[in-house]
Structures are given as structure tokens and as C-alpha cells.
Design an enzyme around this catalytic site. Sequence first.
Site, mmCIF file in Angstrom:
data_model
loop_
_atom_site.group_PDB
_atom_site.id
_atom_site.type_symbol
_atom_site.label_atom_id
_atom_site.label_comp_id
_atom_site.label_asym_id
_atom_site.label_seq_id
_atom_site.Cartn_x
_atom_site.Cartn_y
_atom_site.Cartn_z
ATOM 1 N N LYS A 78 0.845 -1.204 0.000
ATOM 2 C CA LYS A 78 0.000 0.000 0.000
ATOM 3 C C LYS A 78 0.876 1.249 0.000
ATOM 4 O O LYS A 78 1.940 1.271 0.667
ATOM 5 C CB LYS A 78 -0.905 -0.027 1.245
ATOM 6 C CG LYS A 78 -1.951 1.073 1.310
ATOM 7 C CD LYS A 78 -2.837 0.874 2.546
ATOM 8 C CE LYS A 78 -3.909 1.945 2.681
ATOM 9 N NZ LYS A 78 -4.775 1.737 3.865
ATOM 10 N N SER A 153 -9.645 1.649 3.203
ATOM 11 C CA SER A 153 -8.844 2.454 2.308
ATOM 12 C C SER A 153 -7.809 1.652 1.531
ATOM 13 O O SER A 153 -7.185 2.180 0.620
ATOM 14 C CB SER A 153 -8.116 3.534 3.112
ATOM 15 O OG SER A 153 -7.215 2.938 4.039
ATOM 16 N N SER A 177 -9.675 -0.989 7.405
ATOM 17 C CA SER A 177 -9.211 -0.729 6.039
ATOM 18 C C SER A 177 -8.505 -1.896 5.366
ATOM 19 O O SER A 177 -8.176 -1.805 4.183
ATOM 20 C CB SER A 177 -8.305 0.502 6.011
ATOM 21 O OG SER A 177 -9.049 1.660 6.289
#
Length: 481
Positions: A78, A153, A177
Site C-alpha cells: 500500500k 482504504s 481498512s
Amino acid sequence: MSLFALSASEMRARLDAKEISVRELLESHLERIGSCESKINAFLTLTTEIAYKNAGEAQEKINRGESDFLTGIPIAIKDNIVTKGIRTTCASKILENWIPPFESTLVEKLKRSNPVLVGKTNMDEFAMGSSTEFSGFKITRNPWDLERVPGGSSGGSAAAVSAGFVPIAFGSDTGGSVRQPASLCGVVGLKPTYGRISRYGLVAFSSSLDQIGPFGRTVEDVIFAFEAAMGRDVRDSTTVDAPYNAQVARTPQIKGRKIGVPKELVSEEVSPEVLKVIKETIELITKEGAEVEEISLPMISQGVSTYYIIAPAEASSNLARYDGVRYGLRVPATTAVEMMKLTRSEGFGKEVKERIMIGTYVLSAGYYEAFYAKAHKARTVIKQQLREAFRTYDVLLAPTSPIPAFRIGERIADPLAMKLADYCTIPANIGGFPAINLFAGFSDGLPVGVQLIADTFDEETLFSIALGMESILPKVRIAPC
């Protein structure tokens, strides 16, 4: 079966048996990315040149007979986890061209195994969002239905695993997330106990809630990825060397386990199609010998309101460092104050600005006691109620997301509905407990996940039950793309 559709464990076996080379494995994934990435937008940065270099080093290690689980396995990270020499943007214009001069502890640890880094994944800006629609650069789409969100997210990481771009990816979980996008994309996602994995090099959103966690297609893959990342780090004082029994963790067991189902998380907030899958899951594990009981934890219904005071408060403090002086974007102006105003105004997106304003408000004199202090009292009670439940139950079972993947744009105009997407995942973050999402079935062609929550530093029980459940739940490989 195509190489990119295998689990990481299956790739490991073929690599070690010399049935395939690391380069062949990488090129299978790059071909898949070439075919589907333009439709999904999982990546912000592809690191193809680095991946080929990593592949050569990994093959040499395998040839020497020194491989471990991640050696030669394609992975994605990420884009809020720092990678030395590789652009790290947090999906924000304010860090658009920032290239870190240091390495995160996570990546440092992973490099010891010589995985193959394929790229950095898209996300909601600074991890603020539940759909990956709030990226400063592009919207990631759900591989199961391109008109729907992948969750957030860490939507880019979840979509990358689901679409067959990589078998293992890492994300961060502040209010769900990792687990929520894992549920919406039909993959396994883990939020470890707070303090199990170092946050050094994870760009801070809400420091007391953030935790790095892995995605995979199977529980086994996620366990191995977790074990590669866990451990004490002198650069993160919140990490601990808590006991962990790998043998127990890798032994599937459902029979005789006591599982509590909080009625506050199986409530009217959850859609009928998700409730149907949860009910079917409970029936399956009961037949296998698990003792499942409904319980009441009344304070966890206050989790969302508690979270949306603590998280913005910490975010408003953490994001103060982006002032145009030390990192990334700087908008020229005649005075320093004007430069900071213009830089933050142009650099941050709408969702980030909203949370900074809420956080600043709840921390301000006159409102601190009314909001922030009360939220911390509520947090303590939520944690106590959960801890008390774990004296009776091995794990708690709940939906991961109250609804399957929603349409892109559907909840943009309704911030409250968007924030309720994390209704079932937030309690684990509030108390620092480990939790995992498992694929449990489909509803109208969309994946539905089930969540297990365990006591702090009891990942071995969490994994043992998750492995047992995975063996009887429906199976899914990768999305058709």
C-alpha cells in the site's frame, strides 16, 4: 491453472520443486496486470524494473536452497508504507513526487526473504475512506464488478490480490481498512493485534489505531505473511515480543470452540443478503461442533462515534507536518504563512480537510472534555466489554461489512452512510484486538465476508479457527476481471 491464479503456498511449492522459475512466475503476473490493470486501477506505481531485479536475486537464493515462504513470491505494498527510493504518495497530491530516503521496518523485514515487489497500490488519501474513491489520483474498481468500489482504504491492495496481480499484498487498517476491502473483494484480510507489526515507516493517520496487515487468497498465505512481518522493533515503542505459537496457529480446529455472536453487530445496520450469508456460516460451523451463542456487548454500538472523534483528532495532529517546508508539495507565496495555507489547500483532498477540521474542533479548548475525553472513556468501556467476552469465548463472529460492494459514487453524497461501512470492523481497532476476514459466499455475484475477532495477542486461536472455517466455507480463486 494459470500461475497467477495459484495461492502463494502453491507458488512456493512449485518454485522449490523447480517446476517453474521466479521469472516465469513474475511474467505471468505482469501479463495479467497488462491485461486488466487499465480496468481496475489497483496500482499507483508499478515497479517492473525492480521486480525483475528482485526475481534474479530470489532465484539465486532458491538455487542455493535458502528459500523461505516469500522468496520469489510477487507482492504489492500500500502506498502509505514507506519504500526507500520508490515513490510513496499516500494517494495525496501533497506527496505526489516524494521519494523516501529510508525504508519502513515492514519492507526491511520482507526483503530478508527476497520477495518480488511488483508495485505500490492505490488507496484513499492518507487512508481516510471506505471505498478508494478518495484517492488523489484515480478510483480503484472492484474486480468482481467494475461499476462498484473495492472498499477502502486499502482497496488497491485488495483488488490486486483479487484480480490475480499478486498473491500477497500489505495494507493498513485503522478502522477496518484491510478487512472491509477484503470482504468486498472476496479475499482474506488480517488486522493483527496493535503492536504485533511495527508501524515505523507507515505514514501515520491515527497513531493509536493504525496497524499494518496482509491480504492473501487463503488463510495459510496470510499466516505466513503475518509471521514474516511480526516482531519487536526498537524504532516503534508500541511493538512487543508477545508469545506466538506457530504450531497451534497452523492447526485447524472448530470442534469444541466457543464462538460468540454480538447481536449489536448482527443488527438492522446489516443488509438482509449479508445476514443470510452469516446465518449460513453459523449453521455450517455449528454442524462441525462449534458452540455458537448470541451475546450482547451494548457499548460496541458506540464504536463508530468513538472512532470518528479519536481518529480525526489524531489525524489533525499527524498531518500538521505537511506544511510545504519538510515534505512534498510547496506552493510559492510571498509569506511563509501564505505558502503553508496554499500548500495545504491545494495538496489535501476534501475528505482529508474534513477530518482535519473535525479533529481540530474536538481538540480545541472548550470542546476537548465534551468530545475527545468522553470518546476515550467510551473506548475504555468498549475494550473492557470485549475483553470480558473473551473470558468465555475463543473468538467473536460478525459480518465484516454491513453490505456487499456498493456502486461507485453511491455513497459520496451521504458521508454518514459511507462511515457506517466500517460499523462492524471498528470495535477491533478501538480495543487493539486481532481480526480476520474470510470469504463466506456470494450475494448476486458479489463476495460477502465473515469476520472473526480474538483477544489481544491470541492470533494463534484466531488462525486455528479461521483455517477450520475456511475448509468448510465456499471457495473462490480470483475475480474474472
